[in-house]
Scaffold this active site. Structure first.
Site, PDB file in Angstrom:
ATOM      1  N   GLU A  49     -24.633  17.954  23.437  1.00  0.00           N
ATOM      2  CA  GLU A  49     -24.930  17.430  24.778  1.00  0.00           C
ATOM      3  C   GLU A  49     -25.346  15.967  24.643  1.00  0.00           C
ATOM      4  OE1 GLU A  49     -27.448  19.633  27.504  1.00  0.00           O
ATOM      5  OE2 GLU A  49     -27.714  17.840  28.759  1.00  0.00           O
ATOM      6  N   GLU A  74     -29.943  11.577  22.674  1.00  0.00           N
ATOM      7  CA  GLU A  74     -30.718  10.915  23.733  1.00  0.00           C
ATOM      8  C   GLU A  74     -31.299   9.636  23.151  1.00  0.00           C
ATOM      9  OE1 GLU A  74     -31.392  11.254  27.154  1.00  0.00           O
ATOM     10  OE2 GLU A  74     -32.441   9.406  26.635  1.00  0.00           O
ATOM     11  N   ASP A 123     -25.494   7.275  32.661  1.00  0.00           N
ATOM     12  CA  ASP A 123     -25.883   6.073  33.417  1.00  0.00           C
ATOM     13  C   ASP A 123     -24.625   5.441  34.036  1.00  0.00           C
ATOM     14  OD1 ASP A 123     -28.422   6.580  32.554  1.00  0.00           O
ATOM     15  OD2 ASP A 123     -28.381   5.127  30.923  1.00  0.00           O
ATOM     16  N   ASP A 159     -22.971  11.742  39.707  1.00  0.00           N
ATOM     17  CA  ASP A 159     -23.283  11.595  41.130  1.00  0.00           C
ATOM     18  C   ASP A 159     -22.691  10.309  41.674  1.00  0.00           C
ATOM     19  OD1 ASP A 159     -25.423   9.436  40.417  1.00  0.00           O
ATOM     20  OD2 ASP A 159     -25.830  11.168  39.155  1.00  0.00           O
ATOM     21  N   THR A 197     -28.924  20.039  36.991  1.00  0.00           N
ATOM     22  CA  THR A 197     -29.795  19.237  36.124  1.00  0.00           C
ATOM     23  C   THR A 197     -30.801  18.479  36.984  1.00  0.00           C
ATOM     24  OG1 THR A 197     -28.573  17.149  36.149  1.00  0.00           O
ATOM     25  CG2 THR A 197     -27.776  18.842  34.629  1.00  0.00           C
ATOM     26  N   PHE A 199     -31.278  15.268  37.365  1.00  0.00           N
ATOM     27  CA  PHE A 199     -30.670  14.196  38.151  1.00  0.00           C
ATOM     28  C   PHE A 199     -29.863  14.754  39.317  1.00  0.00           C
ATOM     29  CE2 PHE A 199     -31.068   9.771  36.974  1.00  0.00           C
ATOM     30  CZ  PHE A 199     -31.969   9.888  35.941  1.00  0.00           C
ATOM     31  N   GLU A 200     -29.197  15.852  39.066  1.00  0.00           N
ATOM     32  CA  GLU A 200     -28.366  16.468  40.103  1.00  0.00           C
ATOM     33  C   GLU A 200     -29.217  16.860  41.315  1.00  0.00           C
ATOM     34  OE1 GLU A 200     -25.795  18.944  37.965  1.00  0.00           O
ATOM     35  OE2 GLU A 200     -25.079  19.991  39.728  1.00  0.00           O
TER      36      GLU A 200
HETATM   37  C1  LIG Z   1     -29.138   9.556  34.225  1.00  0.00           C
HETATM   38  S1  LIG Z   1     -29.839  10.378  32.873  1.00  0.00           S
HETATM   39  C2  LIG Z   1     -29.225  12.052  33.011  1.00  0.00           C
HETATM   40  C3  LIG Z   1     -30.051  13.045  32.249  1.00  0.00           C
HETATM   41  C4  LIG Z   1     -29.589  14.509  32.317  1.00  0.00           C
HETATM   42  N1  LIG Z   1     -28.309  14.687  31.660  1.00  0.00           N
HETATM   43  C5  LIG Z   1     -29.549  15.014  33.724  1.00  0.00           C
HETATM   44  O1  LIG Z   1     -28.438  15.288  34.225  1.00  0.00           O
HETATM   45  O2  LIG Z   1     -30.618  15.180  34.341  1.00  0.00           O
HETATM   46  C6  LIG Z   1     -28.880   9.742  31.509  1.00  0.00           C
HETATM   47  C7  LIG Z   1     -29.562   9.929  30.163  1.00  0.00           C
HETATM   48  O3  LIG Z   1     -28.649   9.524  29.128  1.00  0.00           O
HETATM   49  C8  LIG Z   1     -29.339   8.747  28.160  1.00  0.00           C
HETATM   50  N2  LIG Z   1     -28.326   7.851  27.570  1.00  0.00           N
HETATM   51  C9  LIG Z   1     -27.753   6.784  28.181  1.00  0.00           C
HETATM   52  N3  LIG Z   1     -26.836   6.221  27.383  1.00  0.00           N
HETATM   53  C10 LIG Z   1     -26.817   6.966  26.249  1.00  0.00           C
HETATM   54  C11 LIG Z   1     -26.085   6.874  25.034  1.00  0.00           C
HETATM   55  N4  LIG Z   1     -25.170   5.899  24.860  1.00  0.00           N
HETATM   56  N5  LIG Z   1     -26.318   7.772  24.064  1.00  0.00           N
HETATM   57  C12 LIG Z   1     -27.239   8.762  24.254  1.00  0.00           C
HETATM   58  N6  LIG Z   1     -27.965   8.892  25.386  1.00  0.00           N
HETATM   59  C13 LIG Z   1     -27.763   8.010  26.361  1.00  0.00           C
HETATM   60  C14 LIG Z   1     -30.425   8.033  28.939  1.00  0.00           C
HETATM   61  O4  LIG Z   1     -31.511   7.662  28.114  1.00  0.00           O
HETATM   62  C15 LIG Z   1     -30.814   9.081  29.991  1.00  0.00           C
HETATM   63  O5  LIG Z   1     -31.867   9.913  29.553  1.00  0.00           O
END
Ligand SMILES: C[S@@+](CC[C@H](N)C(=O)[O-])C[C@H]1O[C@@H](n2cnc3c(N)ncnc32)[C@H](O)[C@@H]1O
Length: 219
Positions: A49, A74, A123, A159, A197, A199-200
């Protein structure tokens, strides 16, 4: 006195959770995730993941799939520690976390070492000049495809409509088979089995649709 940039989650990662979370040293485990880290037979599935956030989906998935091994990636220390803590609190020991950029999958896994992959709400980098920072890029998909086993799937949801359109174009140009996609996950046949999730939840509360795609590595 502690300096103002003291981060307790860094200490936790290299202390209490050193056996559960890795950073740079994880590149040494390429090709050895099953034999050395999980100590399971080579046929045991190992899923990935990417961007676990604070780990609600990760912990749930890990708990429901004790026959599989699951690696989370992460970048940020706090959500990384929250993720592994959540899984361990559930009594699951079939998981590990990596504090590394997901763009580095080829350094971490040999060809066909990984089974299913989940990318939930990456992101979005909405500004045009920042689009280059998006995780989904042609080269990233080529690398991901290479480390995945034939028959395994990639689940993607976002989203952000602009990111979704970008991703679908990249998916269509990639070696993956685009099996299914929808612009409204929660009103699709995939809704029942979907895990919402963190964020969802935010976007559901705002009554915004969730965009979803499922891809397969066929050979
Ligand atoms: C918008 S959050 C979504 C978190 C979760 N998947 C959710 O749906 O609730 C995106 C997460 O991806 C991590 N992230 C962003 N770019 C990444 C990368 N290149 N490699 C690993 N993690 C990354 C960020 O630190 C953040 O915690």
């Amino acid at each position: 006195m502690r300096s103002c940039d003291f981060n307790p989650y860094v200490e936790l990662m290299y202390g209490e959770y050193k056996d559960w979370a890795f950073s740079e040293e994880a590149t040494n485990f390429k090709g050895f995730w099953r034999s050395e880290i999980f100590q399971v037979p080579e046929e045991t599935p190992v899923d990935l993941e990417i961007g676990t956030g604070n780990g609600y989906h990760f912990a749930d998935y890990v708990k429901r799939h004790q026959d599989r091994r699951v690696i989370g990636m992460e970048l940020k220390y706090k959500p990384l520690i929250q993720t592994i803590r959540r899984a361990l609190r559930e009594g699951s020991e079939n998981a590990r976390m990596l504090r590394l950029d997901a763009g580095r999958v080829s350094e971490l896994f040999r060809e066909q070492e990984v089974n299913n992959v989940f990318i939930h709400h990456p992101d979005p980098w909405p500004k045009k000049r920042h689009n280059k920072n998006r995780l989904i890029q042609p080269q990233f998909l080529t690398n991901l495809y290479s480390v995945m086993k034939p028959g395994s799937f990639l689940e993607f949801k976002t989203d952000h409509y602009g990111y979704f359109q970008w991703a679908i174009k990249c998916f269509q140009d990639s070696a993956f088979e685009l099996q299914f996609f929808t612009e409204d996950l929660h009103n699709s046949f995939r809704s029942d089995e979907n895990f919402v999730t963190q964020f969802e939840k935010i976007f559901i509360q705002k009554k915004q649709p969730i965009f979803y795609a499922r891809l397969r590595k066929t050979q």
